[in-house]
Each structure stands twice: as structure tokens, then as C-alpha cells.
Design a protein around this motif. Structure first.
Motif, PDB file in Angstrom:
ATOM      1  N   VAL A  26       0.844  -1.182   0.000  1.00  0.00           N
ATOM      2  CA  VAL A  26       0.000   0.000   0.000  1.00  0.00           C
ATOM      3  C   VAL A  26       0.883   1.237   0.000  1.00  0.00           C
ATOM      4  N   ARG A  27       0.474   2.251  -0.719  1.00  0.00           N
ATOM      5  CA  ARG A  27       1.294   3.452  -0.849  1.00  0.00           C
ATOM      6  C   ARG A  27       1.266   4.328   0.392  1.00  0.00           C
ATOM      7  N   THR A  28       0.349   4.057   1.313  1.00  0.00           N
ATOM      8  CA  THR A  28       0.287   4.803   2.564  1.00  0.00           C
ATOM      9  C   THR A  28       1.179   4.205   3.644  1.00  0.00           C
ATOM     10  N   PHE A  29       2.117   3.367   3.254  1.00  0.00           N
ATOM     11  CA  PHE A  29       3.071   2.775   4.181  1.00  0.00           C
ATOM     12  C   PHE A  29       3.708   3.828   5.079  1.00  0.00           C
ATOM     13  N   ILE A  30       3.972   4.996   4.548  1.00  0.00           N
ATOM     14  CA  ILE A  30       4.701   6.022   5.281  1.00  0.00           C
ATOM     15  C   ILE A  30       3.966   6.498   6.531  1.00  0.00           C
ATOM     16  N   ILE A  31       2.656   6.353   6.593  1.00  0.00           N
ATOM     17  CA  ILE A  31       1.910   6.860   7.740  1.00  0.00           C
ATOM     18  C   ILE A  31       1.998   5.934   8.946  1.00  0.00           C
ATOM     19  N   TYR A  32       2.551   4.754   8.768  1.00  0.00           N
ATOM     20  CA  TYR A  32       2.578   3.773   9.844  1.00  0.00           C
ATOM     21  C   TYR A  32       3.922   3.722  10.555  1.00  0.00           C
ATOM     22  N   ASN A  33       3.851   3.675  11.878  1.00  0.00           N
ATOM     23  CA  ASN A  33       4.985   3.216  12.656  1.00  0.00           C
ATOM     24  C   ASN A  33       5.053   1.701  12.496  1.00  0.00           C
ATOM     25  N   MET A  34       6.264   1.172  12.382  1.00  0.00           N
ATOM     26  CA  MET A  34       6.419  -0.244  12.096  1.00  0.00           C
ATOM     27  C   MET A  34       7.174  -0.945  13.217  1.00  0.00           C
ATOM     28  N   GLY A  35       6.774  -2.169  13.467  1.00  0.00           N
ATOM     29  CA  GLY A  35       7.421  -2.946  14.506  1.00  0.00           C
ATOM     30  C   GLY A  35       7.724  -4.361  14.060  1.00  0.00           C
ATOM     31  N   GLY A  42       6.282 -22.108  22.747  1.00  0.00           N
ATOM     32  CA  GLY A  42       5.921 -22.096  24.147  1.00  0.00           C
ATOM     33  C   GLY A  42       5.970 -20.748  24.824  1.00  0.00           C
ATOM     34  N   LYS A  43       6.193 -19.681  24.069  1.00  0.00           N
ATOM     35  CA  LYS A  43       6.290 -18.351  24.646  1.00  0.00           C
ATOM     36  C   LYS A  43       5.291 -17.408  23.993  1.00  0.00           C
ATOM     37  N   GLU A  44       5.022 -16.311  24.680  1.00  0.00           N
ATOM     38  CA  GLU A  44       4.146 -15.289  24.143  1.00  0.00           C
ATOM     39  C   GLU A  44       4.882 -14.460  23.097  1.00  0.00           C
ATOM     40  N   ARG A  45       4.119 -13.845  22.225  1.00  0.00           N
ATOM     41  CA  ARG A  45       4.710 -12.951  21.244  1.00  0.00           C
ATOM     42  C   ARG A  45       5.325 -11.750  21.959  1.00  0.00           C
ATOM     43  N   GLU A  46       6.565 -11.429  21.613  1.00  0.00           N
ATOM     44  CA  GLU A  46       7.273 -10.371  22.304  1.00  0.00           C
ATOM     45  C   GLU A  46       7.796  -9.322  21.335  1.00  0.00           C
ATOM     46  N   PHE A  47       7.928  -8.133  21.849  1.00  0.00           N
ATOM     47  CA  PHE A  47       8.441  -7.009  21.084  1.00  0.00           C
ATOM     48  C   PHE A  47       9.916  -7.182  20.789  1.00  0.00           C
ATOM     49  N   ASP A 104       1.520   2.437  22.674  1.00  0.00           N
ATOM     50  CA  ASP A 104       1.801   1.010  22.818  1.00  0.00           C
ATOM     51  C   ASP A 104       2.753   0.494  21.751  1.00  0.00           C
ATOM     52  N   ILE A 105       3.754   1.275  21.434  1.00  0.00           N
ATOM     53  CA  ILE A 105       4.630   0.923  20.323  1.00  0.00           C
ATOM     54  C   ILE A 105       5.556  -0.244  20.649  1.00  0.00           C
ATOM     55  N   THR A 106       5.770  -0.537  21.921  1.00  0.00           N
ATOM     56  CA  THR A 106       6.640  -1.645  22.311  1.00  0.00           C
ATOM     57  C   THR A 106       5.859  -2.867  22.777  1.00  0.00           C
ATOM     58  N   THR A 107       4.577  -2.895  22.560  1.00  0.00           N
ATOM     59  CA  THR A 107       3.754  -4.056  22.853  1.00  0.00           C
ATOM     60  C   THR A 107       2.886  -4.359  21.636  1.00  0.00           C
ATOM     61  N   THR A 108       2.216  -5.496  21.662  1.00  0.00           N
ATOM     62  CA  THR A 108       1.330  -5.848  20.565  1.00  0.00           C
ATOM     63  C   THR A 108       0.096  -4.956  20.501  1.00  0.00           C
ATOM     64  N   ARG A 109      -0.229  -4.329  21.617  1.00  0.00           N
ATOM     65  CA  ARG A 109      -1.398  -3.459  21.659  1.00  0.00           C
ATOM     66  C   ARG A 109      -1.185  -2.265  20.744  1.00  0.00           C
ATOM     67  N   GLY A 110      -2.183  -1.961  19.944  1.00  0.00           N
ATOM     68  CA  GLY A 110      -2.119  -0.818  19.055  1.00  0.00           C
ATOM     69  C   GLY A 110      -1.700  -1.139  17.635  1.00  0.00           C
TER      70      GLY A 110
END
Length: 124
Positions: A26-35, A42-47, A104-110
Motif C-alpha cells: 500500500v502506498r500509505t506505508f509512510i503513515i505507519y509506525n512499524m514494529g 511455548g512463549k508469548e509474542r514479544e516485542f 503502545d509501540i513496544t507491545t502488541t497493543r495498538g
């Protein structure tokens, strides 16, 4: 719609390097912060790492600081994760994700959009 596709995963050796790429259709890629996130068995998804929409701010998990580097090329609609000095504990499925705000840039939230993930396996 936003579609994220990761690539660059595979088998690596301890002490080696891999570079993951995440292409946005998508050309609107620039508007997103990316992580980048990862999930080991056996582990939770982590930042892992994040980068602001202009690329001026970056964030890293303590476990990867000094070893991994996140970057983005907005002209190519692509975000990268350069992984150096790899360790067996880096083995996981790695996901890229897009966050339309700085909350919430360092967690899955957001994070509203997620890629399918790419497997990274590091042998000792």
C-alpha cells in the motif's frame, strides 16, 4: 487495505547474520509506525524493535540491543530487521506489524496490521 509480507527468514548459525524484510502493498506505508515482534515455541509474542514513520526514532528490546537494527525505506514500502550476532535463543517466528499511532509501540497493543510471519532458526 494493508498487506504485510515478511521474507528473509531461514536457518542461521550462532554468531551469524540474517536480514528480514517486510514489504507493504500500500502506498500509505509512510503513515505507519512499524514494529518487529517474535514468538518462540511455548512463549508469548514479544516485542523486538520498532521505528517511527519517518525513521527518526527507533526502539529495541533489551535482548536485541546492539545486535539488531531496524530500518525502513519508505520509497520501497519496506521495513528491515538486520540481525547480527545471532543466538539460538533468537529462534522464533518473526512478524512485522503496522501501528497507526505512537501508543503502545513496544507491545502488541495498538498494532492493527500483521504479516504472516517468517521462521528464523539459529543453530548453536
Amino acid at each position: 487495505q494493508v498487506q504485510l509480507v515478511e521474507s528473509g527468514g531461514g536457518l542461521g548459525q550462532a554468531g551469524g547474520s540474517l536480514r528480514l524484510s517486510c514489504a507493504a502493498s500500500v502506498r500509505t506505508f509512510i503513515i505507519y509506525n512499524m514494529g518487529w515482534f517474535r514468538q518462540a515455541p511455548g512463549k508469548e509474542r514479544e516485542f523486538v524493535a520498532a521505528i517511527s514513520w519517518r525513521g527518526s526514532s527507533t526502539y529495541y528490546a533489551d535482548s536485541v540491543k546492539g545486535r539488531f537494527t531496524i530500518s525502513r525505506d519508505n520509497a520501497k514500502n519496506t521495513v528491515y530487521l538486520q540481525m547480527n550476532s545471532l543466538r539460538p535463543e533468537d529462534t522464533a517466528i518473526y512478524y512485522c506489524a503496522a501501528n497507526p499511532s505512537m501508543v503502545d509501540i513496544t507491545t502488541t497493543r495498538g498494532y492493527r496490521h500483521w504479516g504472516q510471519g517468517t521462521q528464523v532458526t539459529i543453530s548453536s
